[in-house]
Scaffold this motif. Structure first.
Motif, PDB file in Angstrom:
ATOM      1  N   ASN A  88       0.834  -1.209   0.000  1.00 27.45           N
ATOM      2  CA  ASN A  88       0.000   0.000   0.000  1.00 27.45           C
ATOM      3  C   ASN A  88       0.867   1.257   0.000  1.00 27.45           C
ATOM      4  OD1 ASN A  88      -2.871   1.133   0.481  1.00 27.45           O
ATOM      5  ND2 ASN A  88      -1.642   2.135   2.051  1.00 27.45           N
ATOM      6  N   ARG A  89       1.881   1.262   0.826  1.00 27.78           N
ATOM      7  CA  ARG A  89       2.792   2.410   0.881  1.00 27.78           C
ATOM      8  C   ARG A  89       3.561   2.561  -0.428  1.00 27.78           C
ATOM      9  NH1 ARG A  89       4.923   4.536   5.547  1.00 27.78           N
ATOM     10  NH2 ARG A  89       7.060   4.130   4.838  1.00 27.78           N
ATOM     11  N   PHE A  90       3.973   1.422  -1.015  1.00 24.14           N
ATOM     12  CA  PHE A  90       4.698   1.483  -2.285  1.00 24.14           C
ATOM     13  C   PHE A  90       3.826   2.122  -3.373  1.00 24.14           C
ATOM     14  CE2 PHE A  90       5.387  -0.417  -6.473  1.00 24.14           C
ATOM     15  CZ  PHE A  90       6.695   0.003  -6.727  1.00 24.14           C
ATOM     16  N   ILE A  91       2.556   1.724  -3.444  1.00 24.26           N
ATOM     17  CA  ILE A  91       1.634   2.294  -4.436  1.00 24.26           C
ATOM     18  C   ILE A  91       1.456   3.791  -4.189  1.00 24.26           C
ATOM     19  CG2 ILE A  91      -0.753   2.281  -5.262  1.00 24.26           C
ATOM     20  CD1 ILE A  91      -0.802  -0.735  -4.633  1.00 24.26           C
ATOM     21  N   HIS A  92       1.345   4.175  -2.918  1.00 23.40           N
ATOM     22  CA  HIS A  92       1.189   5.591  -2.570  1.00 23.40           C
ATOM     23  C   HIS A  92       2.416   6.388  -3.002  1.00 23.40           C
ATOM     24  CE1 HIS A  92      -0.747   8.819  -0.262  1.00 23.40           C
ATOM     25  NE2 HIS A  92       0.480   9.172   0.136  1.00 23.40           N
ATOM     26  N   PHE A  93       3.601   5.868  -2.693  1.00 25.75           N
ATOM     27  CA  PHE A  93       4.829   6.572  -3.055  1.00 25.75           C
ATOM     28  C   PHE A  93       4.988   6.661  -4.572  1.00 25.75           C
ATOM     29  CE2 PHE A  93       6.750   4.891   1.159  1.00 25.75           C
ATOM     30  CZ  PHE A  93       6.089   5.882   1.861  1.00 25.75           C
ATOM     31  N   GLY A 184      11.822   8.641   5.705  1.00 22.19           N
ATOM     32  CA  GLY A 184      12.054   7.212   5.571  1.00 22.19           C
ATOM     33  C   GLY A 184      13.256   6.887   4.703  1.00 22.19           C
ATOM     34  N   ALA A 185      13.531   7.768   3.727  1.00 19.35           N
ATOM     35  CA  ALA A 185      14.667   7.520   2.829  1.00 19.35           C
ATOM     36  C   ALA A 185      15.995   7.656   3.550  1.00 19.35           C
ATOM     37  CB  ALA A 185      14.607   8.465   1.635  1.00 19.35           C
ATOM     38  N   GLY A 186      16.019   8.431   4.619  1.00 20.99           N
ATOM     39  CA  GLY A 186      17.242   8.539   5.420  1.00 20.99           C
ATOM     40  C   GLY A 186      18.044   9.792   5.137  1.00 20.99           C
ATOM     41  N   GLN A 187      18.817  10.182   6.127  1.00 25.27           N
ATOM     42  CA  GLN A 187      19.631  11.388   6.012  1.00 25.27           C
ATOM     43  C   GLN A 187      20.689  11.220   4.921  1.00 25.27           C
ATOM     44  OE1 GLN A 187      21.446  12.540   9.687  1.00 25.27           O
ATOM     45  NE2 GLN A 187      21.933  14.607   9.010  1.00 25.27           N
ATOM     46  N   GLY A 188      20.824  12.242   4.110  1.00 24.30           N
ATOM     47  CA  GLY A 188      21.797  12.204   3.037  1.00 24.30           C
ATOM     48  C   GLY A 188      21.246  11.690   1.721  1.00 24.30           C
TER      49      GLY A 188
END
Length: 258
Positions: A88-93, A184-188
């Motif tokens: 669900n999150r993948f589809i949203h992103f 969520g992707a992370g710093q940097g």
């Protein structure tokens, strides 16, 4: 009351004569056809964006709702044996990323397209005549005016709604959405480098989540009003609405002056 008669025309000189048309067209029908005019308004990139944008927003609303309020049926197994919310999150992103690309393309076409492709991105508040038409449209939608005006592009009230709910609204949703994705992707990461500043400015991602979720409700309200107004105007106004965003042509139902 006498019935208005239409004088006969030379079939060879008149391309709209009933003798040169198929079906059961009468002279009165021909007079109606003569009174209808059509103007090409929306180029194909604008129409394509409109429908792609609508589909992506529907996907984002559905998946966003489930992200904020997962259904009880989502918990049908241990987390190690299911990936329902992950999908669900993948589809949203993915839909959000496609919306970003589509919106960037729409901005580009506003720069290179015709005059009507630019209406989405500005509101001519400096024009006195525009404000008068806004008041007239408010009265028309409130059933206080008997005769609507004719517009080739958006009417002034629709232009205001499209600007604040689409241009400003989508920009707001993209900025807050990418900021949440950056967390969520992370710093940097690239999203963090592009939108991490918004997290630092808000200083609370839960607030950012709430603002993003609230923006969804504003867009839902706009969509409901937009669909109602488009169908209402298609029936009651003096020009086509729904078919215009399919064919690109605005068809007027009479040739009378405003």
């Amino acid at each position: 009351m006498e019935q208005k008669t239409v004088p006969p025309r030379d079939p060879e000189a008149d391309p709209l004569s009933t003798s040169r048309l198929t079906g059961d067209a009468t002279d009165q029908d021909i007079e109606s056809i003569r009174r209808r005019t059509s103007v090409f308004v929306y180029e194909w990139p604008v129409r394509l964006w409109h429908w792609i944008n609508a589909a992506l927003i529907m996907i984002l609303i559905g998946t966003g709702w489930l992200i904020a309020s997962p259904l009880p049926s989502m918990n049908f197994a241990e987390a190690t044996f299911q990936f329902v919310m992950g999908y669900n999150r993948f589809i949203h992103f993915a839909a959000g990323q496609l919306l970003t690309v589509a919106f960037a393309a729409r901005v580009y076409w506003a720069l290179v397209g015709n005059h009507h492709s630019k209406q989405l991105f500005y509101v001519p508040v400096w024009k006195k005549a525009w404000w008068k038409e806004v008041v007239h449209e408010l009265r028309w939608y409130a059933f206080l005016e008997d005769v609507p005006k004719k517009y080739v592009g958006h009417n002034p009230l629709a232009q205001v709604a499209m600007f604040f709910f689409m241009t400003v609204g989508i920009t707001f949703m993209l900025l807050t959405g990418w900021a949440l994705y950056a967390e969520g992707a992370g710093q940097g990461s690239l999203p963090d480098l592009a939108m991490g500043w918004l997290i630092a400015w808000v200083q609370n991602t839960q607030v950012l989540h709430s603002l993003h979720h609230l923006g969804m409700w504003f867009i839902i309200i706009f969509m409901m009003i937009h669909i109602y107004a488009a169908i209402r105007e298609d029936i009651m106004s003096r020009q086509s609405m729904v078919s215009t965003m399919i064919s690109g042509h605005r068809t007027f139902k009479d040739d009378l002056p405003d």
